[in-house]
Scaffold this motif. Structure first.
Motif, PDB file in Angstrom:
ATOM      1  N   GLY A 173       0.806  -1.206   0.000  1.00 28.53           N
ATOM      2  CA  GLY A 173       0.000   0.000   0.000  1.00 28.53           C
ATOM      3  C   GLY A 173       0.843   1.261   0.000  1.00 28.53           C
ATOM      4  N   ALA A 174       1.923   1.241   0.768  1.00 27.02           N
ATOM      5  CA  ALA A 174       2.820   2.399   0.809  1.00 27.02           C
ATOM      6  C   ALA A 174       3.439   2.645  -0.561  1.00 27.02           C
ATOM      7  N   ARG A 175       3.824   1.579  -1.235  1.00 23.12           N
ATOM      8  CA  ARG A 175       4.430   1.732  -2.552  1.00 23.12           C
ATOM      9  C   ARG A 175       3.432   2.322  -3.541  1.00 23.12           C
ATOM     10  N   ALA A 176       2.165   1.928  -3.438  1.00 25.60           N
ATOM     11  CA  ALA A 176       1.142   2.496  -4.325  1.00 25.60           C
ATOM     12  C   ALA A 176       1.018   4.002  -4.111  1.00 25.60           C
ATOM     13  N   VAL A 177       1.077   4.439  -2.863  1.00 27.01           N
ATOM     14  CA  VAL A 177       0.993   5.869  -2.562  1.00 27.01           C
ATOM     15  C   VAL A 177       2.229   6.588  -3.088  1.00 27.01           C
ATOM     16  N   PHE A 178       3.401   6.009  -2.868  1.00 34.36           N
ATOM     17  CA  PHE A 178       4.644   6.641  -3.318  1.00 34.36           C
ATOM     18  C   PHE A 178       4.694   6.743  -4.838  1.00 34.36           C
ATOM     19  N   ASP A 179       4.141   5.742  -5.517  1.00 36.41           N
ATOM     20  CA  ASP A 179       4.095   5.791  -6.980  1.00 36.41           C
ATOM     21  C   ASP A 179       3.132   6.879  -7.465  1.00 36.41           C
ATOM     22  N   ALA A 180       2.025   7.051  -6.742  1.00 32.31           N
ATOM     23  CA  ALA A 180       1.036   8.051  -7.125  1.00 32.31           C
ATOM     24  C   ALA A 180       1.539   9.474  -6.875  1.00 32.31           C
TER      25      ALA A 180
END
Length: 262
Positions: free
Chosen positions: A70-77
């Motif tokens: 989930g953190a990676r999805a936010v960082f990518d966004a």
């Protein structure tokens, strides 16, 4: 005071409702481009619909930042952030001797480690650009540990230490790191919490007053704080006017903490 955050990108974790949504709206109102975060895409899209109705520029950043995925999805966004507001948190009442180890871990991981994770991600870029703001939304419970939720108080105390430590890491770079100590605030979550502690048959206005008298009698304003009042402090700390304020714990607690300093 005119605060202009045009050209800045902000990320507010846990911002689909309550204090987080009020902070997102206030930052956008000051001109920032604001990433709205929640665990699911559905909750984020719903929040964007309501926030966007008042104007401002928002982007979706769904993802459960308590998990690596989930953190990676936010960082990518949101690859680059100028203003990071770590607002995500959980709370609830429980008898002290009945709190199991897993629950202690859950509170620490949600309320503390998520802030560490996002700060570790975005602070280097802020330092490289010689400008940035990190704010961690703490609580009066960090200073006045409530007997009915010491696991929550523990996590918010730790968050104050995290803020001070990262402020030292960013020393001399043009980046500030602060905590905002929020007092008892009127949100949907707090209404549920109040009714855990007072008679559920009471109308809300009476229940609120009963809660403040019995459980928060130190409040000098003798009412719950509105989320927008927390947001005002966050916007100020995000502004150039707060360039000499770092490593601090700024109180928006209605005078609840009976101390001149935190």
């Amino acid at each position: 005071m005119l605060i202009d955050l045009s050209g800045r990108t902000a990320l507010v974790t846990g911002s689909t409702q309550g204090i987080g949504a009020a902070i997102a709206a206030a930052l956008a109102g000051a001109g920032a481009r604001v990433a709205v975060n929640g665990r699911s895409r559905e909750s984020v899209e719903a929040a964007l619909g309501s926030l966007g109705a008042a104007g401002g520029e928002f982007i979706a950043a769904p993802g459960d930042i308590t998990t690596d995925e989930g953190a990676r999805a936010v960082f990518d966004a949101v690859p680059h952030v100028d203003i990071l507001v770590n607002n995500l948190g959980i709370f609830g009442a429980a008898p002290a001797l009945e709190i199991e180890d897993e629950e202690w871990r859950r509170y620490f991981e949600t309320n503390v480690l998520t802030a560490v994770r996002t700060t570790r991600q975005y602070l280097p870029g802020m330092v490289e650009r010689s400008w940035g703001r990190v704010q961690n939304i703490a609580s009066d419970s960090a200073v006045v540990i409530p007997a009915e939720m010491i696991h929550y108080g523990m996590s918010k105390t730790a968050l104050l230490a995290v803020s001070r430590g990262f402020a030292k890491e960013a020393a001399g770079t043009g980046v500030t790191v602060n905590s905002v100590i929020a007092g008892p605030t009127h949100t949907g979550g707090i209404e549920d919490f109040v009714y855990e502690l007072v008679d559920r048959d009471l109308p809300w206005d009476e229940a609120q007053r009963a809660f403040m008298r019995a459980h928060r009698p130190q409040s000098l304003i003798q009412r719950l704080i509105e989320p927008e009042e927390i947001a005002h402090m966050v916007v100020y700390l995000a502004s150039p006017y707060a360039s000499a304020t770092t490593g601090g714990a700024l109180r928006v607690d209605g005078g609840y903490v009976d101390s001149i300093l935190p």
